[in-house]
Design a protein around this motif. Structure first.
Motif, mmCIF file in Angstrom:
data_model
loop_
_atom_site.group_PDB
_atom_site.id
_atom_site.type_symbol
_atom_site.label_atom_id
_atom_site.label_comp_id
_atom_site.label_asym_id
_atom_site.label_seq_id
_atom_site.Cartn_x
_atom_site.Cartn_y
_atom_site.Cartn_z
ATOM 1 N N GLN A 1 40.915 34.855 40.662
ATOM 2 C CA GLN A 1 40.274 34.122 41.753
ATOM 3 C C GLN A 1 39.362 35.053 42.549
ATOM 4 O O GLN A 1 38.255 34.667 42.933
ATOM 5 C CB GLN A 1 41.335 33.512 42.667
ATOM 6 N N GLU A 2 39.798 36.268 42.749
ATOM 7 C CA GLU A 2 38.980 37.235 43.481
ATOM 8 C C GLU A 2 37.693 37.546 42.714
ATOM 9 O O GLU A 2 36.599 37.576 43.290
ATOM 10 C CB GLU A 2 39.779 38.514 43.724
ATOM 11 N N GLY B 1 35.402 34.665 42.899
ATOM 12 C CA GLY B 1 34.774 34.610 44.219
ATOM 13 C C GLY B 1 33.612 35.572 44.342
ATOM 14 O O GLY B 1 32.588 35.260 44.953
ATOM 15 N N LYS C 1 30.775 33.979 42.509
ATOM 16 C CA LYS C 1 30.241 32.854 43.300
ATOM 17 C C LYS C 1 29.439 33.380 44.488
ATOM 18 O O LYS C 1 28.364 32.856 44.791
ATOM 19 C CB LYS C 1 31.400 31.977 43.794
ATOM 20 N N GLU C 2 29.934 34.400 45.144
ATOM 21 C CA GLU C 2 29.211 34.985 46.270
ATOM 22 C C GLU C 2 27.862 35.532 45.809
ATOM 23 O O GLU C 2 26.836 35.320 46.452
ATOM 24 C CB GLU C 2 30.016 36.115 46.913
ATOM 25 N N GLU D 1 31.793 30.273 50.219
ATOM 26 C CA GLU D 1 32.922 29.857 49.368
ATOM 27 C C GLU D 1 33.401 31.034 48.522
ATOM 28 O O GLU D 1 34.611 31.211 48.319
ATOM 29 C CB GLU D 1 32.524 28.697 48.452
ATOM 30 N N GLY D 2 32.476 31.801 48.033
ATOM 31 C CA GLY D 2 32.825 32.970 47.236
ATOM 32 C C GLY D 2 33.619 33.990 48.036
ATOM 33 O O GLY D 2 34.608 34.550 47.549
ATOM 34 N N ASP E 1 37.084 32.606 48.503
ATOM 35 C CA ASP E 1 37.860 32.727 47.267
ATOM 36 C C ASP E 1 38.359 34.157 47.070
ATOM 37 O O ASP E 1 39.493 34.378 46.632
ATOM 38 C CB ASP E 1 37.025 32.309 46.057
ATOM 39 N N GLN E 2 37.533 35.127 47.404
ATOM 40 C CA GLN E 2 37.943 36.531 47.278
ATOM 41 C C GLN E 2 39.128 36.832 48.207
ATOM 42 O O GLN E 2 40.103 37.472 47.796
ATOM 43 C CB GLN E 2 36.788 37.458 47.634
ATOM 44 N N GLU F 1 41.288 34.689 49.481
ATOM 45 C CA GLU F 1 42.476 33.968 49.021
ATOM 46 C C GLU F 1 43.079 34.651 47.796
ATOM 47 O O GLU F 1 44.305 34.779 47.682
ATOM 48 C CB GLU F 1 42.135 32.516 48.699
ATOM 49 N N GLY F 2 42.240 35.089 46.894
ATOM 50 C CA GLY F 2 42.723 35.798 45.704
ATOM 51 C C GLY F 2 43.444 37.076 46.066
ATOM 52 O O GLY F 2 44.499 37.392 45.504
#
Length: 99
Positions: free
Chosen positions: A12-13, A16, A19-20, A34-35, A38-39, A41-42
């Protein structure tokens, strides 16, 4: 369970970060944010998995020490050896959670 959560958190990281980067290149601020989320949260998932492993390592180490001591007091070599193995397993779990 903790190991799979650590792997999921790592993936997930990484996702992210991708995505970033895409959001940054395309100037899509929402995607970039969002990226970043996600980082974070990961990384949090990985931290929780590490904490779970450390706690389980402590439990195994203590359980093994008790089992080993009881085995030695009873002159039960098998129980003593099993306890030492559990204690070693706990120490390894704690080391791995600190990597």
């Amino acid at each position: 369970m903790s190991t799979s959560e650590k792997i999921k958190g790592g993936l997930q990281e990484v996702g992210g970060k991708i995505k970033e980067g895409v959001g940054r290149v395309t100037k899509n601020e929402r995607l970039r944010q969002e990226g970043i989320a996600d980082q974070e949260e990961g990384q949090a998932r990985q931290d929780v998995a590490d904490a779970e492993n450390a706690v389980q390592g402590n439990v195994n180490e203590i359980k093994g020490r008790v089992k080993s001591t009881v085995g030695a007091a009873r002159n039960d070599n098998a129980q003593e050896a099993e306890g030492k193995l559990d204690e070693l397993k706990g120490k390894i779990q704690k080391k791995v959670s600190n990597l």
